[in-house]
Design a protein around this motif. Structure first.
Motif, PDB file in Angstrom:
ATOM      1  N   TYR A 142       0.826  -1.208   0.000  1.00  0.00           N
ATOM      2  CA  TYR A 142       0.000   0.000   0.000  1.00  0.00           C
ATOM      3  C   TYR A 142       0.863   1.263   0.000  1.00  0.00           C
ATOM      4  N   GLN A 196       1.098   4.296  -2.817  1.00  0.00           N
ATOM      5  CA  GLN A 196       0.991   5.728  -2.578  1.00  0.00           C
ATOM      6  C   GLN A 196       2.177   6.492  -3.162  1.00  0.00           C
ATOM      7  N   LYS A 231       1.822   6.610  -6.947  1.00  0.00           N
ATOM      8  CA  LYS A 231       0.707   7.513  -7.251  1.00  0.00           C
ATOM      9  C   LYS A 231       1.144   8.970  -7.107  1.00  0.00           C
TER      10      LYS A 231
END
Length: 273
Positions: A50, A54, A57
């Motif tokens: 995760y 991030q 992104k």
């Protein structure tokens, strides 16, 4: 909502305090469930994935973001599959909390008071089993009668008797392999199969008998008495913990306390062979 306090531009309400306390409680229970298990490593892996998502992104890496985004989109379903055992344990912990089991349980009549019965035959049988290094696994049911686990073995529904306990766990007995379940002051079943704990922090000298005892103690409020076949040492599993190397006086005290919440005075120490 009533304002509790104000620090600069930050307003703290009573509901915020309750919210923080509830989240803290949930996170603590999750930590207890996954601590020392394989699930903790899986959780760390998901967390790292995760964080990587991030990062890519934030750097606008569109292809990698799209690929990882597909995993994140089904994250809830994946968590249900990967952590189904831990989620089940968590729900069981919520169900067996003192508030739910005593207040709500009485209100909806799904909780029964445990009848106090004589533990002397069990204590005496344990003393003899320990002396002869005969392995034993005895489960004492509390709020649940453990019907599911009892049905995996042979239903007896017999009075608690020292000779019967010794004959069941005798090494050549066809019912010695497995657990005995005691519920409502009677021997409900023998040769029962229990869930095995996956806690990898258990000492290496704990075998399948101890892991099975801890397994049922993790998912129910039952108390489990263990007699080691290798050493003859006595232990008790309760609420996800194991109390090992117990003397007969310790065993008597803990059984009365865990089962009936009764504190008894120790008998004068005698030399045990």
């Amino acid at each position: 909502m009533v304002l509790l306090t104000k620090i600069g531009f930050l307003e703290i309400r009573w509901v915020d305090v309750v919210d923080i306390c509830l989240v803290t409680f949930l996170l603590f229970q999750v930590y207890k469930l996954i601590q020392g298990s394989v699930a903790s490593r899986v959780f760390i892996g998901i967390l790292m994935l995760y964080l990587f998502y991030q990062v890519v992104k934030a750097f606008e890496m569109e292809l990698m973001t799209a690929i990882l985004g597909q995993f994140m989109g089904v994250g809830v379903i994946a968590a249900l599959i990967l952590f189904q055992q831990e989620i089940r344990k968590f729900l069981l912990i919520i169900g067996k909390t003192s508030f739910v089991s005593t207040v709500l349980g009485k209100g909806f009549s799904w909780s029964k008071e445990i009848p106090e019965y004589d533990l002397t035959p069990i204590i005496e049988a344990t003393r003899q089993l320990s002396a002869t290094k005969t392995g034993a696994l005895i489960v004492f049911a509390k709020s649940s009668e453990l019907k599911f686990y009892a049905e995996t073995g042979d239903i007896l529904d017999a009075l608690i008797n020292k000779s019967l306990i010794l004959s069941i766990f005798e090494k050549n007995s066809p019912m010695h392999d497995g657990a005995m379940i005691i519920a409502g002051g009677r021997i409900k079943a023998a040769r029962c199969i229990l869930p095995v704990s996956d806690n990898d922090e258990l000492p290496n000298h704990f075998g399948l008998r101890h892991r099975s005892a801890l397994g049922i103690a993790e998912v129910t409020d039952a108390i489990v008495l263990i007699v080691s076949e290798e050493t003859g040492k006595i232990a008790i599993a309760h609420n996800g913990d194991i109390f090992s190397n117990l003397q007969i006086s310790d065993l008597t005290e803990k059984l009365h306390y865990f089962l009936f919440e009764e504190i008894i005075e120790r008998e004068p120490l005698v030399e045990e062979k």
